[in-house]
Scaffold this motif. Structure first.
Motif, short mmCIF file in Angstrom:
data_model
loop_
_atom_site.label_atom_id
_atom_site.label_comp_id
_atom_site.label_asym_id
_atom_site.label_seq_id
_atom_site.Cartn_x
_atom_site.Cartn_y
_atom_site.Cartn_z
N LYS A 243 0.83 -1.21 0.00
CA LYS A 243 0.00 0.00 0.00
C LYS A 243 0.86 1.25 0.00
CE LYS A 243 -4.52 -1.14 1.92
NZ LYS A 243 -5.49 -0.86 3.02
N GLU A 244 2.14 1.09 0.34
CA GLU A 244 3.06 2.22 0.36
C GLU A 244 4.32 1.85 -0.41
OE1 GLU A 244 3.83 3.27 4.37
OE2 GLU A 244 1.76 3.88 4.80
N ALA A 245 4.77 2.76 -1.25
CA ALA A 245 5.94 2.48 -2.08
C ALA A 245 7.20 2.29 -1.24
CB ALA A 245 6.15 3.61 -3.09
N THR A 246 7.34 3.09 -0.18
CA THR A 246 8.55 2.98 0.65
C THR A 246 8.65 1.61 1.31
OG1 THR A 246 7.34 4.04 2.46
CG2 THR A 246 8.75 5.44 1.10
N ARG A 247 7.52 1.05 1.70
CA ARG A 247 7.53 -0.28 2.30
C ARG A 247 7.89 -1.34 1.25
NH1 ARG A 247 8.96 -3.12 6.54
NH2 ARG A 247 7.57 -4.86 7.03
N LEU A 248 7.44 -1.16 0.03
CA LEU A 248 7.81 -2.06 -1.06
C LEU A 248 9.32 -2.07 -1.25
CD1 LEU A 248 7.33 -3.82 -3.59
CD2 LEU A 248 6.91 -1.70 -4.86
N TYR A 249 9.93 -0.88 -1.29
CA TYR A 249 11.39 -0.80 -1.46
C TYR A 249 12.11 -1.51 -0.31
CZ TYR A 249 9.71 3.23 -4.21
OH TYR A 249 9.03 4.06 -5.05
N GLU A 250 11.59 -1.31 0.90
CA GLU A 250 12.23 -1.89 2.08
C GLU A 250 12.19 -3.42 2.03
OE1 GLU A 250 11.69 -1.93 6.97
OE2 GLU A 250 10.48 -0.58 5.73
N LEU A 251 11.04 -3.97 1.71
CA LEU A 251 10.91 -5.43 1.66
C LEU A 251 11.75 -6.02 0.54
CD1 LEU A 251 7.06 -5.75 2.30
CD2 LEU A 251 8.91 -6.32 3.90
N ALA A 252 11.75 -5.37 -0.60
CA ALA A 252 12.55 -5.86 -1.73
C ALA A 252 14.04 -5.80 -1.40
CB ALA A 252 12.25 -5.04 -2.98
N SER A 253 14.46 -4.75 -0.71
CA SER A 253 15.88 -4.63 -0.36
C SER A 253 16.29 -5.72 0.62
CB SER A 253 16.16 -3.25 0.23
OG SER A 253 15.55 -3.09 1.50
N LEU A 254 15.38 -6.11 1.53
CA LEU A 254 15.69 -7.18 2.48
C LEU A 254 15.87 -8.52 1.76
CD1 LEU A 254 13.30 -6.31 5.45
CD2 LEU A 254 15.81 -6.13 5.41
N VAL A 255 15.07 -8.74 0.73
CA VAL A 255 15.23 -9.97 -0.06
C VAL A 255 16.59 -9.97 -0.75
CG1 VAL A 255 14.38 -11.26 -2.07
CG2 VAL A 255 12.76 -10.28 -0.43
N ARG A 256 16.93 -8.87 -1.39
CA ARG A 256 18.21 -8.80 -2.12
C ARG A 256 19.40 -8.85 -1.15
NH1 ARG A 256 15.78 -10.50 -6.46
NH2 ARG A 256 14.68 -8.94 -7.69
N PHE A 257 19.29 -8.15 -0.04
CA PHE A 257 20.39 -8.09 0.93
C PHE A 257 20.66 -9.46 1.55
CE2 PHE A 257 22.00 -7.38 5.27
CZ PHE A 257 23.16 -6.67 4.97
N ASN A 258 19.61 -10.26 1.68
CA ASN A 258 19.75 -11.58 2.30
C ASN A 258 19.91 -12.68 1.25
OD1 ASN A 258 19.54 -11.26 5.30
ND2 ASN A 258 17.68 -10.17 4.69
N TYR A 259 20.65 -12.35 0.21
CA TYR A 259 21.10 -13.31 -0.80
C TYR A 259 19.99 -13.80 -1.72
CZ TYR A 259 24.85 -13.21 2.61
OH TYR A 259 25.82 -12.78 3.48
N GLY A 260 18.88 -13.07 -1.77
CA GLY A 260 17.82 -13.43 -2.70
C GLY A 260 17.96 -12.68 -4.01
N LEU A 261 19.11 -12.81 -4.63
CA LEU A 261 19.41 -12.02 -5.83
C LEU A 261 18.74 -12.54 -7.09
CD1 LEU A 261 23.24 -11.42 -5.22
CD2 LEU A 261 21.32 -9.91 -4.65
N ASP A 262 18.41 -13.82 -7.10
CA ASP A 262 17.90 -14.43 -8.33
C ASP A 262 16.38 -14.50 -8.40
OD1 ASP A 262 20.48 -14.85 -9.26
OD2 ASP A 262 20.64 -16.79 -8.24
N TYR A 263 15.71 -14.09 -7.35
CA TYR A 263 14.25 -14.16 -7.37
C TYR A 263 13.66 -13.03 -8.22
CZ TYR A 263 14.80 -17.32 -3.39
OH TYR A 263 15.16 -18.36 -2.58
N GLU A 264 12.53 -13.34 -8.83
CA GLU A 264 11.77 -12.31 -9.54
C GLU A 264 10.77 -11.72 -8.56
OE1 GLU A 264 9.23 -11.83 -13.70
OE2 GLU A 264 9.51 -13.83 -12.82
#
Length: 357
Positions: A251-272
């Motif tokens: 519902k909020e763009a900033t929260r989307l960025y935060e969750l996506a960054s946590l996926v990438r930061f925690n080695y989830g680089l290959d997920y779509e």
């Protein structure tokens, strides 16, 4: 005798040629599907399809009060003007307030609008189907609207086209729970599955994402080995491989960025990472989207107002409403590509599918 035979052949050829004309017209007024099912390429060019026998009545546009909804009206009309220019539309355009719709007069013209749900309910079914395009949900007349339906259509079709049987969902407490619920209800069957992790801005989302990606134990073991070792070690945890797509309903763009960054930061680089955007109304930060490689299901951002969602959506709705009104009034069916999405039009319905950006 020879003259009589030639005369018969001549008349047969005339009959055959005349009987084939309707089929040729029908083919011209049906547009085949494009191979790019989810990506915006361009809008449909109707100049190549509509001939001189096109609809020559007026288009009556019913919009909300100008003072209260000035921003929407301004950008909506800019979109209409762009469509008129692109498609070479020469019909008369008349603007009225959505509360002033006279159904008896509209029958002679084509109605675009109204926008409000209440106004649509009052006149739904009172206007011939080929003489109106409402801008909110209707039961009997054609309509298009800004909402989650077209985005969920695209999400389901995209996953089906890639033969996906299991997806991951980050179910955030501040997210769009309605869209998430609708998707889950449509997704589950005997062979499909969802792995869900709950998240909340006020708890340790980082730890939960680690558990979700199955990297917590690997990181813990590495920490123990690293402390016991006298030399530096290189380590990249292997995240779970039973899912390839992670869905977020923000519902909020900033929260989307935060969750996506946590996926990438925690080695989830290959997920779509795929996000539904129907509840977002702020400007999208293009840098954040690119940095975290997020796919957004929405209208195309390749328009004059790009990632500024309020302006962009109003502009695209105006463009597509004019485009589709022109299509419907001229009896065209098939696939029409607008700015809001891809439309499948037949004599009874319009199916709307958003783009993946």
């Amino acid at each position: 005798m020879l003259l009589r035979i030639l005369s018969v052949i001549f008349y047969i050829l005339i009959i055959i040629s005349c009987s084939s004309i309707p089929d040729q017209v029908d083919k011209k007024k049906f547009i085949d599907s494009d191979d790019n099912a989810f990506i915006f390429t361009s809008t449909t060019n109707l100049n190549l399809i509509i001939n001189q026998d096109n609809y020559n009545g007026s288009y009556v546009v019913a919009l909300p009060d100008y003072k209260r909804f000035s921003e929407f009206n301004n950008f909506f009309q800019l979109g209409m003007i762009q469509a008129i220019k692109d498609q070479g539309i020469e019909n008369n355009i008349e603007f009225i307030l959505q509360g002033e719709v006279n159904t008896s007069k509209i029958r002679e013209n084509f109605l675009i609008g109204p926008v409000s749900k209440e106004s649509v309910k009052k006149i739904d079914g009172l206007i011939p189907k080929d003489r109106a395009l409402f801008l909110n949900e209707a039961n009997k007349n054609f309509y298009i609207s800004l909402g989650r339906g077209s985005q969920l259509n695209t999400l389901n079709k995209y996953l089906d086209s890639n033969e996906v049987s299991r997806v991951g969902i980050i179910s955030d407490s501040t997210g769009d729970k309605d869209s998430e619920k609708i998707f889950k209800n449509s997704w589950f069957n005997g062979s499909r599955d969802i792995i869900t992790i709950d998240s909340d801005p006020y708890i340790d989302s980082d730890s939960r994402i680690k558990n979700f990606l199955d990297v917590s134990e690997s990181i813990g073991r590495f920490d123990k080995i690293s402390k016991a070792s006298f030399s530096s070690l290189e380590f990249i945890p292997r995240s779970r491989d039973d899912i390839k797509q992670i869905l977020i309903f923000p519902k909020e763009a900033t929260r989307l960025y935060e969750l996506a960054s946590l996926v990438r930061f925690n080695y989830g680089l290959d997920y779509e990472i795929i996000a539904i955007t129907s509840e977002l109304d702020d400007a999208i930060d293009q840098n954040e989207i690119g940095l975290h490689d997020i796919s957004l299901i929405d209208h195309t951002y390749e328009n004059r107002f790009g990632y500024d969602l309020n302006k962009s959506r109003s502009f695209c709705l105006g463009y597509d409403s004019m485009l589709l009104a022109y299509v419907i009034s001229n009896g065209i069916q098939g696939e029409i590509r607008g700015l809001l999405g891809i439309y499948k039009i037949d004599s009874d319905s319009i199916e709307i599918n958003s783009y993946i950006n």
